[in-house]
Design a protein around this motif. Structure first.
Motif, PDB file in Angstrom:
ATOM      1  N   THR A 120       0.847  -1.202   0.000  1.00 32.75           N
ATOM      2  CA  THR A 120       0.000   0.000   0.000  1.00 32.75           C
ATOM      3  C   THR A 120       0.875   1.242   0.000  1.00 32.75           C
ATOM      4  O   THR A 120       1.784   1.376   0.825  1.00 32.75           O
ATOM      5  CB  THR A 120      -0.912  -0.004   1.238  1.00 32.75           C
ATOM      6  N   GLY A 121       0.604   2.167  -0.951  1.00 34.05           N
ATOM      7  CA  GLY A 121       1.376   3.390  -1.054  1.00 34.05           C
ATOM      8  C   GLY A 121       2.676   3.258  -1.815  1.00 34.05           C
ATOM      9  O   GLY A 121       3.471   4.200  -1.852  1.00 34.05           O
ATOM     10  N   SER A 122       2.920   2.108  -2.453  1.00 35.95           N
ATOM     11  CA  SER A 122       4.165   1.902  -3.192  1.00 35.95           C
ATOM     12  C   SER A 122       4.162   2.708  -4.489  1.00 35.95           C
ATOM     13  O   SER A 122       3.127   2.843  -5.156  1.00 35.95           O
ATOM     14  CB  SER A 122       4.344   0.422  -3.511  1.00 35.95           C
ATOM     15  N   PRO A 461     -15.585   4.125  -2.200  1.00 39.91           N
ATOM     16  CA  PRO A 461     -14.613   4.185  -3.307  1.00 39.91           C
ATOM     17  C   PRO A 461     -13.288   3.513  -2.977  1.00 39.91           C
ATOM     18  O   PRO A 461     -12.732   2.774  -3.794  1.00 39.91           O
ATOM     19  CB  PRO A 461     -14.445   5.690  -3.548  1.00 39.91           C
ATOM     20  N   SER A 462     -12.757   3.764  -1.769  1.00 42.34           N
ATOM     21  CA  SER A 462     -11.473   3.163  -1.419  1.00 42.34           C
ATOM     22  C   SER A 462     -11.580   1.649  -1.302  1.00 42.34           C
ATOM     23  O   SER A 462     -10.678   0.907  -1.706  1.00 42.34           O
ATOM     24  CB  SER A 462     -10.968   3.760  -0.101  1.00 42.34           C
ATOM     25  N   VAL A 468     -10.786  -4.519  -6.367  1.00 41.87           N
ATOM     26  CA  VAL A 468     -10.399  -4.854  -7.738  1.00 41.87           C
ATOM     27  C   VAL A 468      -9.101  -5.653  -7.734  1.00 41.87           C
ATOM     28  O   VAL A 468      -8.959  -6.668  -8.420  1.00 41.87           O
ATOM     29  CB  VAL A 468     -10.262  -3.578  -8.584  1.00 41.87           C
ATOM     30  N   SER A 469      -8.130  -5.212  -6.942  1.00 43.14           N
ATOM     31  CA  SER A 469      -6.861  -5.939  -6.877  1.00 43.14           C
ATOM     32  C   SER A 469      -6.998  -7.258  -6.138  1.00 43.14           C
ATOM     33  O   SER A 469      -6.318  -8.238  -6.458  1.00 43.14           O
ATOM     34  CB  SER A 469      -5.805  -5.069  -6.197  1.00 43.14           C
ATOM     35  N   SER A 470      -7.897  -7.328  -5.133  1.00 43.30           N
ATOM     36  CA  SER A 470      -8.050  -8.579  -4.387  1.00 43.30           C
ATOM     37  C   SER A 470      -8.675  -9.681  -5.224  1.00 43.30           C
ATOM     38  O   SER A 470      -8.517 -10.861  -4.923  1.00 43.30           O
ATOM     39  CB  SER A 470      -8.894  -8.336  -3.133  1.00 43.30           C
ATOM     40  N   GLN A 471      -9.416  -9.316  -6.280  1.00 42.14           N
ATOM     41  CA  GLN A 471     -10.036 -10.304  -7.154  1.00 42.14           C
ATOM     42  C   GLN A 471      -9.169 -10.618  -8.369  1.00 42.14           C
ATOM     43  O   GLN A 471      -9.634 -11.267  -9.305  1.00 42.14           O
ATOM     44  CB  GLN A 471     -11.401  -9.801  -7.634  1.00 42.14           C
ATOM     45  N   ALA A 472      -7.919 -10.162  -8.377  1.00 47.68           N
ATOM     46  CA  ALA A 472      -7.071 -10.341  -9.554  1.00 47.68           C
ATOM     47  C   ALA A 472      -6.839 -11.809  -9.869  1.00 47.68           C
ATOM     48  O   ALA A 472      -6.787 -12.200 -11.047  1.00 47.68           O
ATOM     49  CB  ALA A 472      -5.737  -9.627  -9.339  1.00 47.68           C
ATOM     50  N   ASP A 473      -6.712 -12.662  -8.850  1.00 42.98           N
ATOM     51  CA  ASP A 473      -6.450 -14.080  -9.110  1.00 42.98           C
ATOM     52  C   ASP A 473      -7.639 -14.741  -9.807  1.00 42.98           C
ATOM     53  O   ASP A 473      -7.459 -15.577 -10.701  1.00 42.98           O
ATOM     54  CB  ASP A 473      -6.112 -14.815  -7.814  1.00 42.98           C
ATOM     55  N   PHE A 474      -8.877 -14.349  -9.420  1.00 48.19           N
ATOM     56  CA  PHE A 474     -10.052 -14.922 -10.083  1.00 48.19           C
ATOM     57  C   PHE A 474     -10.101 -14.519 -11.556  1.00 48.19           C
ATOM     58  O   PHE A 474     -10.361 -15.349 -12.434  1.00 48.19           O
ATOM     59  CB  PHE A 474     -11.339 -14.473  -9.381  1.00 48.19           C
ATOM     60  N   PHE A 475      -9.847 -13.225 -11.837  1.00 51.44           N
ATOM     61  CA  PHE A 475      -9.909 -12.774 -13.223  1.00 51.44           C
ATOM     62  C   PHE A 475      -8.782 -13.381 -14.056  1.00 51.44           C
ATOM     63  O   PHE A 475      -8.952 -13.633 -15.252  1.00 51.44           O
ATOM     64  CB  PHE A 475      -9.865 -11.247 -13.288  1.00 51.44           C
TER      65      PHE A 475
END
Length: 520
Positions: A120-122, A461-462, A468-475
């Protein structure tokens, strides 16, 4: 590879010729199959190098521009995803994998290869943005180049097909009744002779043929029954079966009389006096030039916009005749009904999507379905169930969606079958956008936090950005499943195979197979 194995075996079976060779059969071209031997059950791949040697001009001549566009779409995908894969493997994968220390929980899972592994914040998130911009601009460049080349081929095709009847014909709807003759035909001739005197050629009125169609179906059924009884009678031998043959001959005589009566009614309905009573406010108007037809189709013909409505006529084989009898005034009702039906299908599809996302989250699956804890005792099975199975199940549900959308689109009142298919394609796109992306995101991650969002709406929103990133493995697994099985399944055509198997085992047993001449 398994699907290609099956395809190379199934296409050698003569019983599948109606599925895999419909167009050559429709043109009366002979199809040769190898004799019944072990070769029929051994996969062969000699057709693959021959497919790569086919030129674009040959595709254009034999299958048309639509087929060429699909082939160019595949080439576009190869060019585009080659660059995407290079960027992902050489730039994004090392950044994602090194985003968290090796001791973190996600280090040994697929999440370590996705954007969810970035701290986070990278500042490494800017690399993702730059890569996304580069890929987007490259995709737009490829689309522009493809569009320019296809446009040139489209213009060449229009030049080569100058004498098609639909290019000189306009479809006219909401034709008023002539006050003098109490008919619409003379009104069409007077109107276009007056307003298009130099380009107008002739017209053809349309009639409601529902009664004739019903009688034709009855006559076809009686004729098939007569033919079946004749074959049955010819196949019987002398002896005791001769009495049954006499009964069949009596039945044939009665059916032939019924067939003659049906033919007489059809001829009576086709007479000029009877046709006047079934006249529709629709006509095909032919012009002497394509320019005249285009001018008439693209301009308003009357001060009342609900009279003399014109548009270019579709090809003769593309006309949806059943929709031409629908009054133009009530067409918006049909269109609203199609939108509502597609929306309801999208909403009700949330049930399987939510269930699929429950499988993807093993902790939720154990909470909802306690026997699923037995999966943990089988090594490697839990990763398969939570990784690949959700995408496969979702793909299986989505396979029936295009057929459902096409059935809904046919109720929209389009004048051509191609417009129905375009409408179905648009509805499928919005369906996938709403279900596969947004609904998968919501059902997969927000179900446990819905109460928090209601009490703290400012955090929505946050939270969405993090989800979106937490579901990246499913997509990722969904895209892999779609890429590895989606288009290859289209080559195998499992839907037609299953439907053909059901028909051949039920009500079409022993009958000649129909050709599956479906559009592209």
């Amino acid at each position: 590879m398994v699907i290609l194995f099956l395809f190379s075996i199934l296409k050698k079976r003569p019983s599948n010729a109606a599925i895999y060779y419909p167009r050559p059969l429709s043109k009366r071209h002979p199809i040769t199959f190898p004799p019944f031997s072990l070769r029929r059950f051994i996969p062969s791949f000699s057709w693959i190098p021959r497919a790569f040697r086919v030129t674009e001009d040959e595709i254009l001549q034999t299958n048309g521009l639509d087929a060429l566009v699909v082939i160019r779409l595949f080439k576009f995908g190869i060019n585009f995803f080659t660059v995407c894969s290079s960027v992902g493997l050489l730039i994004l994968l090392p950044i994602n994998f090194g985003g968290q220390p090796a001791s973190s929980d996600s280090y040994r899972s697929m999440d370590s290869c996705t954007i969810s592994n970035i701290k986070t914040g990278s500042n490494m998130l800017w690399v993702h943005f730059m890569c996304l911009w580069f890929i987007s601009l490259y995709g737009l460049h490829l689309l522009y180049r493809e569009y320019s080349e296809i446009l040139v081929k489209r213009i060449q095709q229009v030049r080569n097909l100058r004498h098609r009847p639909d290019q000189f014909t306009t479809l006219v709807r909401e034709i008023p009744v002539c006050g003098e003759h109490k008919a619409r035909g003379c009104c069409v001739d007077h109107f276009f002779s007056k307003h298009h005197p130099y380009s107008y050629h002739s017209y053809k009125m349309l009639y409601d043929g529902k009664d004739i169609e019903d009688l034709s179906k009855q006559a076809r059924y009686v004729y098939e029954k007569v033919q079946g009884l004749r074959k049955k009678c010819e196949g019987k031998k002398h002896g005791k079966e001769s009495d049954e043959c006499r009964d069949d001959l009596l039945k044939i005589t009665g059916l032939e009389e019924k067939l003659e009566e049906l033919c007489r009614k059809i001829r009576q309905l086709q007479s000029e006096d009877m046709l006047k009573g079934t006249e529709l406010p629709v006509a095909f108007v032919t012009f002497k030039s394509r320019w005249g037809a285009a001018m008439a189709a693209q301009t308003q013909q009357h001060t009342n916009p609900l009279l003399w409505i014109t548009e270019m006529a579709p090809e003769p084989s593309d006309v949806s005749w059943r929709n031409l009898s629908i009054q133009y005034k009530i067409l918006p009702v049909y269109k609203i009904g199609v939108i509502l039906a597609a929306t309801l299908l999208t909403i009700f599809f949330a049930v399987p999507v939510t269930a699929v996302q429950g499988i993807a989250k093993f902790e939720k699956l154990k909470k909802w379905f306690p026997p699923a804890m037995a999966i943990e005792f089988i090594p490697g099975l839990s990763s398969v169930v939570t990784g690949y199975l959700p995408s496969a199940v979702l793909k299986g549900f989505i396979y029936i969606v295009p057929f459902a959308m096409l059935g809904i689109a046919k109720l929209g009142g389009s004048i051509s079958k191609s417009k129905e298919e375009i409408k179905a394609c648009n509805m499928v796109f919005y369906f996938l956008l709403g279900n596969v992306f947004f609904l998968s995101l919501i059902s997969g991650s927000l179900l446990d936090e819905i109460g928090e969002y209601v009490s703290h709406p400012k955090n929505l929103p946050s939270h969405l950005a993090a989800l979106v990133s937490s579901q990246a493995d499913f997509f990722m697994t969904y895209i892999l499943t779609e890429g590895l099985s989606g288009f290859s399944l289209e080559v195998l055509q499992p839907g037609l195979l299953i439907w053909d198997f059901i028909k051949s085992r039920t009500y079409c047993r022993g009958k000649e197979k129909d050709l599956y001449l479906y559009s592209l």
